[in-house]
Design a protein around this motif. Sequence first.
Motif, PDB file in Angstrom:
ATOM      1  N   GLY A  45       0.733  -1.105   0.163  1.00 38.94           N
ATOM      2  CA  GLY A  45       0.084   0.045   0.108  1.00 38.94           C
ATOM      3  C   GLY A  45       0.985   1.266   0.161  1.00 38.94           C
ATOM      4  N   ARG A  46       1.866   1.352   0.759  1.00 39.97           N
ATOM      5  CA  ARG A  46       2.874   2.667   0.643  1.00 39.97           C
ATOM      6  C   ARG A  46       3.414   2.400  -0.480  1.00 39.97           C
ATOM      7  NH1 ARG A  46       3.914   0.515   6.219  1.00 39.97           N
ATOM      8  NH2 ARG A  46       5.603  -0.882   5.273  1.00 39.97           N
ATOM      9  N   ILE A  47       4.032   1.532  -1.349  1.00 37.27           N
ATOM     10  CA  ILE A  47       4.669   1.770  -2.533  1.00 37.27           C
ATOM     11  C   ILE A  47       3.680   2.379  -3.564  1.00 37.27           C
ATOM     12  CG2 ILE A  47       5.820   0.501  -4.231  1.00 37.27           C
ATOM     13  CD1 ILE A  47       7.115  -1.234  -2.108  1.00 37.27           C
ATOM     14  N   ILE A  48       2.376   1.572  -3.528  1.00 38.53           N
ATOM     15  CA  ILE A  48       1.512   2.068  -4.496  1.00 38.53           C
ATOM     16  C   ILE A  48       1.286   3.567  -4.251  1.00 38.53           C
ATOM     17  CG2 ILE A  48      -0.919   1.757  -5.541  1.00 38.53           C
ATOM     18  CD1 ILE A  48      -0.757  -1.315  -4.857  1.00 38.53           C
ATOM     19  N   HIS A  49       1.043   3.914  -3.127  1.00 32.57           N
ATOM     20  CA  HIS A  49       0.722   5.388  -2.786  1.00 32.57           C
ATOM     21  C   HIS A  49       1.998   6.357  -3.313  1.00 32.57           C
ATOM     22  CE1 HIS A  49      -0.477   8.830  -0.821  1.00 32.57           C
ATOM     23  NE2 HIS A  49       0.728   9.219  -0.208  1.00 32.57           N
ATOM     24  N   ASN A  50       2.907   5.829  -3.008  1.00 33.09           N
ATOM     25  CA  ASN A  50       4.298   6.870  -3.617  1.00 33.09           C
ATOM     26  C   ASN A  50       4.394   6.778  -5.054  1.00 33.09           C
ATOM     27  OD1 ASN A  50       5.072   7.246  -1.068  1.00 33.09           O
ATOM     28  ND2 ASN A  50       6.412   5.361  -0.579  1.00 33.09           N
ATOM     29  N   ARG A  51       4.009   5.678  -5.642  1.00 37.59           N
ATOM     30  CA  ARG A  51       4.093   5.590  -7.111  1.00 37.59           C
ATOM     31  C   ARG A  51       3.137   6.258  -7.706  1.00 37.59           C
ATOM     32  NH1 ARG A  51       3.704   0.304 -11.246  1.00 37.59           N
ATOM     33  NH2 ARG A  51       4.771   1.084 -12.855  1.00 37.59           N
ATOM     34  N   MET A  52       1.818   6.407  -7.275  1.00 35.03           N
ATOM     35  CA  MET A  52       0.549   7.200  -7.872  1.00 35.03           C
ATOM     36  C   MET A  52       1.220   8.664  -8.078  1.00 35.03           C
ATOM     37  SD  MET A  52      -2.609   5.926  -5.752  1.00 35.03           S
ATOM     38  CE  MET A  52      -3.645   7.143  -6.349  1.00 35.03           C
ATOM     39  N   TYR A  53       1.860   9.169  -6.810  1.00 37.40           N
ATOM     40  CA  TYR A  53       2.151  10.686  -6.842  1.00 37.40           C
ATOM     41  C   TYR A  53       3.478  10.789  -7.197  1.00 37.40           C
ATOM     42  CZ  TYR A  53      -2.289  11.230  -4.774  1.00 37.40           C
ATOM     43  OH  TYR A  53      -3.757  11.226  -4.507  1.00 37.40           O
ATOM     44  N   SER A  54       4.147   9.866  -7.714  1.00 39.24           N
ATOM     45  CA  SER A  54       5.532  10.310  -8.468  1.00 39.24           C
ATOM     46  C   SER A  54       5.486  10.072 -10.057  1.00 39.24           C
ATOM     47  CB  SER A  54       6.698   9.293  -7.720  1.00 39.24           C
ATOM     48  OG  SER A  54       7.800   9.446  -8.159  1.00 39.24           O
ATOM     49  N   PHE A  55       5.761  11.017 -10.661  1.00 40.57           N
ATOM     50  CA  PHE A  55       5.533  11.146 -12.041  1.00 40.57           C
ATOM     51  C   PHE A  55       6.731  10.080 -12.684  1.00 40.57           C
ATOM     52  CE2 PHE A  55       7.131  12.891 -16.268  1.00 40.57           C
ATOM     53  CZ  PHE A  55       5.652  12.634 -16.912  1.00 40.57           C
ATOM     54  N   TRP A  56       7.923  10.243 -12.331  1.00 37.48           N
ATOM     55  CA  TRP A  56       8.960   9.196 -12.764  1.00 37.48           C
ATOM     56  C   TRP A  56       8.470   7.650 -12.593  1.00 37.48           C
ATOM     57  CZ3 TRP A  56      11.152  11.814 -16.257  1.00 37.48           C
ATOM     58  CH2 TRP A  56      11.567  13.094 -16.090  1.00 37.48           C
ATOM     59  N   TYR A  57       7.944   7.292 -11.408  1.00 41.06           N
ATOM     60  CA  TYR A  57       7.476   5.906 -11.096  1.00 41.06           C
ATOM     61  C   TYR A  57       6.363   5.353 -12.071  1.00 41.06           C
ATOM     62  CZ  TYR A  57      10.970   5.342  -7.503  1.00 41.06           C
ATOM     63  OH  TYR A  57      12.125   5.359  -6.637  1.00 41.06           O
ATOM     64  N   HIS A  58       5.612   6.508 -12.811  1.00 36.56           N
ATOM     65  CA  HIS A  58       4.789   5.964 -13.800  1.00 36.56           C
ATOM     66  C   HIS A  58       5.235   5.129 -14.743  1.00 36.56           C
ATOM     67  CE1 HIS A  58       1.709   9.372 -12.465  1.00 36.56           C
ATOM     68  NE2 HIS A  58       2.163   8.626 -11.330  1.00 36.56           N
ATOM     69  N   HIS A  59       6.342   5.290 -15.120  1.00 36.01           N
ATOM     70  CA  HIS A  59       7.108   4.312 -16.305  1.00 36.01           C
ATOM     71  C   HIS A  59       7.510   3.080 -15.597  1.00 36.01           C
ATOM     72  CE1 HIS A  59       6.969   7.804 -18.953  1.00 36.01           C
ATOM     73  NE2 HIS A  59       7.436   8.499 -18.152  1.00 36.01           N
ATOM     74  N   ASP A  60       6.843   1.863 -16.221  1.00 35.19           N
ATOM     75  CA  ASP A  60       6.931   0.585 -15.604  1.00 35.19           C
ATOM     76  C   ASP A  60       8.528   0.297 -15.367  1.00 35.19           C
ATOM     77  OD1 ASP A  60       4.282   0.108 -14.978  1.00 35.19           O
ATOM     78  OD2 ASP A  60       4.100  -0.765 -17.242  1.00 35.19           O
ATOM     79  N   THR A  61       9.198   0.644 -16.675  1.00 34.02           N
ATOM     80  CA  THR A  61      10.710   0.017 -16.768  1.00 34.02           C
ATOM     81  C   THR A  61      11.461   0.909 -15.421  1.00 34.02           C
ATOM     82  OG1 THR A  61      10.420  -0.039 -19.015  1.00 34.02           O
ATOM     83  CG2 THR A  61      12.708  -0.013 -17.971  1.00 34.02           C
ATOM     84  N   ILE A  62      11.321   1.967 -15.592  1.00 34.93           N
ATOM     85  CA  ILE A  62      11.980   2.897 -14.316  1.00 34.93           C
ATOM     86  C   ILE A  62      11.810   2.470 -12.940  1.00 34.93           C
ATOM     87  CG2 ILE A  62      12.223   5.151 -13.257  1.00 34.93           C
ATOM     88  CD1 ILE A  62      11.948   6.388 -16.070  1.00 34.93           C
ATOM     89  N   PHE A  63      10.362   2.144 -12.618  1.00 35.60           N
ATOM     90  CA  PHE A  63      10.025   1.737 -11.447  1.00 35.60           C
ATOM     91  C   PHE A  63      10.680   0.324 -11.115  1.00 35.60           C
ATOM     92  CE2 PHE A  63       6.921  -0.940  -9.023  1.00 35.60           C
ATOM     93  CZ  PHE A  63       6.874  -0.200  -7.814  1.00 35.60           C
ATOM     94  N   LYS A  64      10.627  -0.728 -12.167  1.00 37.27           N
ATOM     95  CA  LYS A  64      11.091  -2.088 -11.713  1.00 37.27           C
ATOM     96  C   LYS A  64      12.589  -2.069 -11.663  1.00 37.27           C
ATOM     97  CE  LYS A  64       7.632  -4.211 -14.836  1.00 37.27           C
ATOM     98  NZ  LYS A  64       7.256  -5.053 -15.825  1.00 37.27           N
ATOM     99  N   LEU A  65      13.222  -1.178 -12.213  1.00 38.28           N
ATOM    100  CA  LEU A  65      14.668  -1.210 -11.912  1.00 38.28           C
ATOM    101  C   LEU A  65      15.007  -0.312 -10.611  1.00 38.28           C
ATOM    102  CD1 LEU A  65      16.135  -0.389 -15.715  1.00 38.28           C
ATOM    103  CD2 LEU A  65      15.940  -2.530 -14.341  1.00 38.28           C
ATOM    104  N   SER A  66      13.731   0.421  -9.955  1.00 37.92           N
ATOM    105  CA  SER A  66      14.009   1.048  -8.839  1.00 37.92           C
ATOM    106  C   SER A  66      14.395   0.214  -7.584  1.00 37.92           C
ATOM    107  CB  SER A  66      13.275   2.227  -8.608  1.00 37.92           C
ATOM    108  OG  SER A  66      11.938   1.617  -8.312  1.00 37.92           O
ATOM    109  N   PRO A  67      14.697   0.374  -6.467  1.00 39.57           N
ATOM    110  CA  PRO A  67      14.942  -0.310  -5.172  1.00 39.57           C
ATOM    111  C   PRO A  67      13.368  -0.607  -4.771  1.00 39.57           C
ATOM    112  CG  PRO A  67      16.429   1.690  -4.981  1.00 39.57           C
ATOM    113  CD  PRO A  67      15.707   1.924  -6.342  1.00 39.57           C
ATOM    114  N   LYS A  68      12.519   0.427  -4.788  1.00 35.03           N
ATOM    115  CA  LYS A  68      11.118   0.245  -4.528  1.00 35.03           C
ATOM    116  C   LYS A  68      10.573  -0.848  -5.518  1.00 35.03           C
ATOM    117  CE  LYS A  68      10.077   4.873  -2.774  1.00 35.03           C
ATOM    118  NZ  LYS A  68       9.667   4.524  -1.354  1.00 35.03           N
TER     119      LYS A  68
END
Length: 509
Positions: A220-243
């Motif tokens: 839940g915390r990660i989804i919330h952060n991803r929703m409001y972080s423009f760069w994490y909207h991109h699947d590739t960037i998000f998958k490669l990140s520590p989160k």
Amino acid sequence: MESSWLEMRWARPFYLAFVFCLALALLQALKLYLRRQRLLRDLRAFPAPPTHWFHGHQKIFQDNKMEKIEEVVEKYPRACPCWIGPFEAFFYIYDPEYAKTFLSRTDPKSQYLYKFIVPCLGKGLLNLEGPKWFQHRRLLTPGFHFNILKTYIEVIAHSVNTMLDKWEKLCSTQETSVEVYEHINLLALDTIMKCAFSQESKCQINSTHDPYVKATFGIGRIIHNRMYSFWYHHDTIFKLSPKGHHFQKLIQVVHQYTEKMIQDRKESFKAREQQKNTQKRKYKDFLDIVLSAQAENGECFSDTDIRSEVNTFMAAGHETTASSLSWLLYCLAQNPEHQDRCREEIKAILGDGSSITWDHLGEMSYTTMCIKETLRLIPAIPSISRKLSKPLTFPDGCSLPAGMTVTLSIWGLHHNPAVWKNPKVFDPLRFSPENSDRRHPHAFLPFSAGPRNCIGQQFAMVELKVAIALILLRFKLTEDPTRPHLFSRHVILKPKNGLYLNLKKLPEC
């Protein structure tokens, strides 16, 4: 004359690759620019708070201070645009007539949120669309018939008493500050495991650090952060990140948990058939309904569908109820006169609470009003979103084009001073029969409305009534002024850093 480096054979491929990448980047920039201009054109008729050139309105809607949303609602009493970054905009509504128009349609749910939770839950009732959603809804609705809900009362009461026994060990006749949300969350998980899946998890007794609970919190915390972080909207960037890496590990925990539960039930069915054992449980649970649906509709209800529906019901069924019950205790602790009146009503109906039945729940009129007022004041689901499949025209003539994402702010609707008098005041009499009859039917929407309303709303109300009745018979609740509450606005509105209340054991009747 010395030749240019561009004329060298080895340099030409790099030059062409550079030109190609530059062209792609310019094309993408042009598409984003045109998208922004289109959104500005579509939303120009609707006033909005000042925006940051890059962040948009993220400071308003990402912040955990709900007062900021209330300020927006008071200034723009029907609706307003909300920018998430420079190229993404939602249209927030919080007016009953706007909500009625919005919920009467069959627009698909916005994938802005659900594309983030599909890896965790799969595609169940929460995020399915079209004929498949209708089919699943029809197959699963029998699991929430009142005849089945009646059989859950005893199970819920047992889980609640397990939690109260723990509280008695922590408390004495003196007030003791207790972080109640952790206990209530385990209670809700224990209840959903027993009622929906006939699983004796013992999570309330064996551990306060259940891996499934920890995983769902983390997700839940990660989804919330991803929703409001423009760069994490991109699947590739998000998958490669520590989160993104941590997200995948948490998903594995959840999937292993539910997969084992499903396989255990299937093996139990097989063993029962082989032994021709006719003994059955006292009630038919949610997993029975799901597996029966697969048996009767195997071609259109696959193993993947089962996993998705189980994951969905596990997540939605315990977290929302845990949140609602926690806020109910908080509101009654804040308002002791209403707490006392609920306790008097419950004592008159239940006596010492040694037994509680379905018919008793219908007699708890004032307690039910307090539950509804809590759901108004602090709705567990603060908003829902859908993407318009065709243009939408509101009753006042304002229109939105197809493709726009519309968000119904349930928090904004429930705190709209144009709809509710003194919306910050806890007043259960708002839900007296006479006041309810005079109110707009779409002014109070804790479980949404229309064809996609919450399938589990009656189960939630049953659990809340049983829990609050048994709690108030054994404990007095007061605020802990040294531990003020904070909201944590994930997908579900939870108390940030826990919820501390003073508990005092009441003398036995």
